[in-house]
Design a protein around this motif. Structure first.
Motif, PDB file in Angstrom:
ATOM      1  N   ILE A 240       0.911  -1.171   0.066  1.00  0.00           N
ATOM      2  CA  ILE A 240      -0.078  -0.089  -0.095  1.00  0.00           C
ATOM      3  C   ILE A 240       0.817   1.276   0.078  1.00  0.00           C
ATOM      4  N   LYS A 241       0.893   1.810  -1.025  1.00  0.00           N
ATOM      5  CA  LYS A 241       1.982   3.094  -1.143  1.00  0.00           C
ATOM      6  C   LYS A 241       1.372   3.812  -2.331  1.00  0.00           C
ATOM      7  N   GLY A 242       2.151   5.058  -2.695  1.00  0.00           N
ATOM      8  CA  GLY A 242       1.808   5.847  -3.829  1.00  0.00           C
ATOM      9  C   GLY A 242       0.812   7.096  -3.468  1.00  0.00           C
ATOM     10  N   PHE A 243       0.638   7.479  -2.248  1.00  0.00           N
ATOM     11  CA  PHE A 243      -0.362   8.667  -1.905  1.00  0.00           C
ATOM     12  C   PHE A 243       0.210   8.889  -0.509  1.00  0.00           C
ATOM     13  N   GLN A 244      -0.157  10.272  -0.074  1.00  0.00           N
ATOM     14  CA  GLN A 244       0.238  10.832   1.061  1.00  0.00           C
ATOM     15  C   GLN A 244      -0.213  10.017   2.269  1.00  0.00           C
ATOM     16  N   GLY A 245       0.539   9.690   3.324  1.00  0.00           N
ATOM     17  CA  GLY A 245       0.185   8.950   4.550  1.00  0.00           C
ATOM     18  C   GLY A 245       0.131   7.597   4.294  1.00  0.00           C
ATOM     19  N   ALA A 246       0.595   7.116   3.211  1.00  0.00           N
ATOM     20  CA  ALA A 246       0.627   5.537   3.079  1.00  0.00           C
ATOM     21  C   ALA A 246       1.481   4.855   4.005  1.00  0.00           C
ATOM     22  N   ALA A 247       2.523   5.603   4.269  1.00  0.00           N
ATOM     23  CA  ALA A 247       3.406   5.002   5.621  1.00  0.00           C
ATOM     24  C   ALA A 247       2.710   4.357   6.638  1.00  0.00           C
ATOM     25  N   THR A 248       1.711   4.827   6.887  1.00  0.00           N
ATOM     26  CA  THR A 248       0.864   4.386   8.059  1.00  0.00           C
ATOM     27  C   THR A 248       0.222   3.127   7.993  1.00  0.00           C
ATOM     28  N   ALA A 249       0.056   2.696   6.732  1.00  0.00           N
ATOM     29  CA  ALA A 249      -0.625   1.427   6.329  1.00  0.00           C
ATOM     30  C   ALA A 249      -0.172   0.184   7.226  1.00  0.00           C
ATOM     31  N   VAL A 250       1.276   0.016   7.324  1.00  0.00           N
ATOM     32  CA  VAL A 250       2.039  -1.158   7.989  1.00  0.00           C
ATOM     33  C   VAL A 250       1.712  -1.004   9.435  1.00  0.00           C
ATOM     34  N   GLU A 251       1.904   0.138   9.849  1.00  0.00           N
ATOM     35  CA  GLU A 251       1.591   0.218  11.432  1.00  0.00           C
ATOM     36  C   GLU A 251       0.171   0.144  11.745  1.00  0.00           C
ATOM     37  N   ILE A 252      -0.744   0.569  11.070  1.00  0.00           N
ATOM     38  CA  ILE A 252      -2.173   0.120  11.233  1.00  0.00           C
ATOM     39  C   ILE A 252      -2.595  -1.183  11.215  1.00  0.00           C
ATOM     40  N   GLY A 253      -2.024  -1.830  10.094  1.00  0.00           N
ATOM     41  CA  GLY A 253      -2.316  -3.065   9.670  1.00  0.00           C
ATOM     42  C   GLY A 253      -3.598  -3.012   8.844  1.00  0.00           C
ATOM     43  N   VAL A 254      -3.693  -2.410   7.991  1.00  0.00           N
ATOM     44  CA  VAL A 254      -4.813  -1.878   7.060  1.00  0.00           C
ATOM     45  C   VAL A 254      -5.470  -3.091   6.448  1.00  0.00           C
ATOM     46  N   VAL A 255      -4.506  -4.154   5.968  1.00  0.00           N
ATOM     47  CA  VAL A 255      -5.123  -5.151   5.270  1.00  0.00           C
ATOM     48  C   VAL A 255      -6.068  -6.006   5.829  1.00  0.00           C
ATOM     49  N   ASP A 256      -5.676  -6.315   7.402  1.00  0.00           N
ATOM     50  CA  ASP A 256      -6.266  -7.513   8.041  1.00  0.00           C
ATOM     51  C   ASP A 256      -7.480  -6.671   8.683  1.00  0.00           C
ATOM     52  N   LYS A 257      -7.220  -5.297   9.087  1.00  0.00           N
ATOM     53  CA  LYS A 257      -8.187  -4.666   9.892  1.00  0.00           C
ATOM     54  C   LYS A 257      -9.467  -4.068   9.070  1.00  0.00           C
ATOM     55  N   TYR A 258      -8.927  -3.578   7.813  1.00  0.00           N
ATOM     56  CA  TYR A 258     -10.051  -2.943   7.123  1.00  0.00           C
ATOM     57  C   TYR A 258     -10.409  -3.515   5.657  1.00  0.00           C
ATOM     58  N   VAL A 259      -9.482  -4.112   4.846  1.00  0.00           N
ATOM     59  CA  VAL A 259      -9.921  -4.806   3.696  1.00  0.00           C
ATOM     60  C   VAL A 259     -10.713  -5.920   4.180  1.00  0.00           C
ATOM     61  N   LEU A 260     -10.289  -6.814   5.176  1.00  0.00           N
ATOM     62  CA  LEU A 260     -10.847  -8.028   5.552  1.00  0.00           C
ATOM     63  C   LEU A 260     -11.831  -7.868   6.883  1.00  0.00           C
ATOM     64  N   GLY A 261     -11.791  -6.593   7.441  1.00  0.00           N
ATOM     65  CA  GLY A 261     -12.824  -6.146   8.454  1.00  0.00           C
ATOM     66  C   GLY A 261     -14.060  -6.077   8.172  1.00  0.00           C
ATOM     67  N   ILE A 262     -14.889  -7.001   7.661  1.00  0.00           N
ATOM     68  CA  ILE A 262     -16.120  -6.728   7.007  1.00  0.00           C
ATOM     69  C   ILE A 262     -17.189  -7.793   7.842  1.00  0.00           C
ATOM     70  N   ASN A 263     -18.565  -7.250   7.402  1.00  0.00           N
ATOM     71  CA  ASN A 263     -19.769  -8.011   7.930  1.00  0.00           C
ATOM     72  C   ASN A 263     -19.365  -9.591   7.785  1.00  0.00           C
ATOM     73  N   GLY A 264     -19.263 -10.358   8.737  1.00  0.00           N
ATOM     74  CA  GLY A 264     -18.859 -11.555   8.675  1.00  0.00           C
ATOM     75  C   GLY A 264     -20.173 -12.443   7.798  1.00  0.00           C
ATOM     76  N   ASP A 265     -21.224 -12.115   7.626  1.00  0.00           N
ATOM     77  CA  ASP A 265     -22.232 -12.774   6.744  1.00  0.00           C
ATOM     78  C   ASP A 265     -21.567 -12.429   5.229  1.00  0.00           C
ATOM     79  N   CYS A 266     -20.711 -11.503   4.923  1.00  0.00           N
ATOM     80  CA  CYS A 266     -20.459 -11.433   3.519  1.00  0.00           C
ATOM     81  C   CYS A 266     -19.158 -12.206   3.127  1.00  0.00           C
ATOM     82  N   LEU A 267     -18.820 -13.170   4.264  1.00  0.00           N
ATOM     83  CA  LEU A 267     -17.661 -13.985   3.836  1.00  0.00           C
ATOM     84  C   LEU A 267     -18.144 -15.280   3.978  1.00  0.00           C
ATOM     85  N   LYS A 268     -19.436 -15.634   4.207  1.00  0.00           N
ATOM     86  CA  LYS A 268     -19.968 -16.851   4.139  1.00  0.00           C
ATOM     87  C   LYS A 268     -20.335 -17.503   2.909  1.00  0.00           C
TER      88      LYS A 268
END
Length: 268
Positions: A240-268
Motif C-alpha cells: 500500500i503506497k503511492g499516496f500521502q500517508g501511505a507509510a501508516t498502512a503497515v503500522e495500522i495493519g490496514v489489510v487485516d483490519k480494514y480490507v478484511l474487517g467486514i460483516n461476517g455474513d459477507c464472508l460465508k
C-alpha cells in the motif's frame, strides 16, 4: 470457494485512469438484455492480478466493466462489473415494484480516484467532521485512522473491484426514518436474494475493526467473496503506497483490519 478459472499474479500495472462521475459524462447506448441473477460464485474469466485488486486499471477500457445507465445513478460516468450490473438491474426492478427507488451514488473507483478522495482529506482540502485534519490531527497514524472511519486508503477499497455499490445517501441517519428506512428495510430483507450483502455493519464483538457502519454500502458476493479471498492471500500492507500517508498502512495493519474487517455474513 475459489473457482479453478481464477488466476492471480503480480503482473505489470495496467493503464491507470481516474474515473470521475461528473467529469466523465457519457451516455449508454446499450439495449436492455434479459437478466439472469447468479446468486452463487461467478467464474472470473479474466486474469486477475494484484493490480486489479488494488484498482490500478481503467474501468472504461476493462472488458469486464460496463457503463451504468444514468436512470440508475445520480450522475453519468459510473461503471460496474457487468455481472454486478445485471444483478443490480434485477434488484432495481423488484424494488420498483415495491415502491422503492434505488439510486447508485458511487460504484467503481479506481486507485487514482480513491487517491484523490484520500489526499483531499489528508491535506485538509476536504474537511472531516468539520475539521482540517492536516492542522487538527498532526500525528500521521491518528490522522489516517480518522480518515479510515469511512474512507479507504488507495489500493485497499472494495470499490476498486466493481462489486460494491453505495445507495441513495452517505448518511446513516437517512436510513433510520421515513423513506430512507423503507429503502434500508427493503434491502435488508431482499438484497441477499440478489446476491448483495451490507459490507459494513455496526462495529462490536463480531466486527471489532474496520470502517464504521455504512447502511448504504452493499457488495455483490458471488464475485466479491472470491476477490476478498484473493486479497487475503496476496495483498500485503507493504504494497500500500503511492499516496500521502501511505507509510501508516503497515503500522495500522490496514489489510487485516480494514480490507478484511467486514460483516461476517459477507464472508460465508
Amino acid at each position: 470457494m475459489l473457482l479453478a478459472s481464477v488466476y492471480f499474479s503480480c503482473g505489470q500495472p495496467a493503464a491507470v485512469g481516474e474515473t470521475s462521475g461528473a467529469d466523465e459524462a457519457e451516455k449508454s447506448a446499450k439495449t436492455e438484455t434479459p437478466i439472469v441473477v447468479k446468486n452463487e460464485p461467478v467464474a472470473l474469466d479474466t486474469t486477475y492480478t494484484i493490480d486489479y485488486i488494488m484498482g490500478k486499471f481503467d474501468p472504461k477500457s476493462h472488458p469486464d466493466f460496463v457503463l451504468i445507465e444514468t436512470r440508475y445513478a445520480d450522475r453519468a460516468g459510473l461503471y460496474l462489473h457487468r455481472e454486478v450490473y445485471d444483478a443490480f438491474r434485477q434488484m432495481y426492478a423488484a424494488a420498483k415494484e415495491a415502491g422503492i427507488t434505488l439510486i447508485i451514488r458511487s460504484a467503481t473507483r479506481n486507485f487514482n480516484y480513491q487517491k484523490g478522495i484520500w489526499e483531499r482529506k489528508w491535506t485538509g482540502r476536504t474537511p472531516v467532521d468539520g475539521q482540517n485534519l492536516a492542522k487538527a490531527v498532526p500525528d500521521p497514524k491518528m490522522r489516517a485512522l480518522k480518515i479510515l472511519e469511512y474512507s479507504s486508503m488507495p489500493g485497499t477499497s472494495r470499490h476498486h473491484w466493481g462489486t460494491d455499490i453505495d445507495f441513495n445517501s452517505f448518511d446513516n441517519s437517512y436510513f433510520e426514518q421515513g423513506e430512507g428506512k423503507k429503502i434500508y428495510d427493503w434491502l435488508v430483507k431482499n438484497a441477499p436474494t440478489f446476491g448483495f450483502c451490507q459490507t459494513y455493519t455496526p462495529k462490536g464483538e463480531a466486527r471489532p475493526y474496520g470502517y464504521n457502519e455504512e447502511k448504504w454500502h452493499w457488495s455483490y458476493l458471488p464475485i466479491a467473496q472470491q476477490l476478498t479471498a484473493l486479497a487475503q492471500q496476496h495483498l500485503k500492507d507493504e504494497m500500500i503506497k503511492g499516496f500521502q500517508g501511505a507509510a501508516t498502512a503497515v503500522e495500522i495493519g490496514v489489510v487485516d483490519k480494514y480490507v478484511l474487517g467486514i460483516n461476517g455474513d459477507c464472508l460465508k
